[in-house]
Motif scaffolding. Sequence first.
Motif: not given
Length: 508
Positions: A301-303
């Motif tokens: 998950q990039e965030s």
Amino acid sequence: MELATTTATAAAAVAYASSPHSRISSPRAVSVSWSSPSLASSSRSLSTSPASCPASTSRRWLPVASAAVELREAAAGSGDSVRVTETPQPGSIVKFSVEVPTSIIQECYQLTLQEYAKRFKVPGFRPGKIIPENILINYVEDRALEDSVRILTQFDDMRSSFTLDGVFRYDVAVDVAPEVRWLSEDKYKNLKVVVEIDEAVDAEKATEKELQRRHKALGLLRIVADRGLQIGDLVVLDIFAESINSDGSKGEKLSSAESTGFHLDTEQNNNLVPGFLGSLIGIRPGETRSFPIQFPESFEQESLRGVRAQFTVVCKELFYRELPEMDDSLAGKLLPGCNTIAEVRERILERCKEVEKTAIEQATDNAILDQLGKLVEVDVPRALFQEQGQQLYGAKLLQLQAERKLDRDQLASLSSQRSVQAYLEDEKENITRIIKQMLAVGDIFKSENLQYSTELLIKEVENSVAEFKQYNQDYDEDNIKQQVQDVLEAAKVLEWLKENCTIEYVRR
């Protein structure tokens, strides 16, 4: 003004039709799903964008295209002719500087008026009725020019220079098939490819995991009352998380990292943040624990990548599995039709080997394509980039729809021009990489005189058309045929390269 630009475009049609580039069509795009073991699925993944996607790549001439054809014939039979100066430009573009003589301007002007009169219904005038020139021109204002040849000369300059009594000059740009420039003298010969195989792609290990999964499914869950969590248990958790600021103070709530009633199987923890499970060992039902965790930069998950978080976890329920003894009496329950555990293991292993083979083939194809993309330089024209990107986006929407992940409203939203352009911008690097691979493949197919059967082409086109019909999508059969041809070419090239290059497999 509209007659000036229409005349320019009609003249451009004459110039381009008579130029050597008129026989060069932009190559179709091929996606990385070349590597799919099923050519049918590969060709379908590259089919034209769904009808709901506005990203159409077909280019239409003006409503006066027929006038341009008549004009070319008239020019060929008269003493006057359109003068065209061709100048190559960066980005696989050719600029044509055009000079249109007075005689052709006069004829084009009249033919354009006649074409407008036939094609447009002007209020207050019956079909066949002569429409005054000024009324007709005002009515078609802003309607004539559509997406065709790109006119480089500013419209204001064209307006001021246009006259029926003099030579009309302007510049147009046309995208042409890009040149493939190989960076090595050997081109693709003596190619060496290193294929990295994930350790998870192992038929023997996969077999044991699948056998264990089936065995666990036959067990009974028992409540743990006298001890804390240990590996092998299943636990139900409420998870809360907040970011930690650089000064150590509490930050904002991390909703994407939170969950209530989360079921955690401690033997299947590959997707957990490193350190999360270890912080929970020994926790008992009703107990709350709080601990910091640093999300790795490689987190899915990039965030959350690189985020330092404070987790608070509440243990709601805790269970252990009571498993039956693994003997031949379980064989039929583990896999219907089997009589012994050995037979169960053998049949599962057979399936896992097929999956392993497919995964290795796909990894090999991807590695070869990646290497080809690094061996060529290409000036990707804008039109080809748009076309390939739109095809990829359309295929993505079609796949999501096939998987029933989109309802009608979501599909309409994602099909908007804004969504398409956002995709093209976000995926620019990937789209350009695929185009380079596609052009390299096309060059090899031609150089090595490779071929595929007509029967296979027909079969794959039929499969693609059937899928569009299944999901009630409009399609262009000529486009589908071209794209299937690209996929079949790619399959032949990959087959040839595997036989004529050095491949090294490395486990990671």
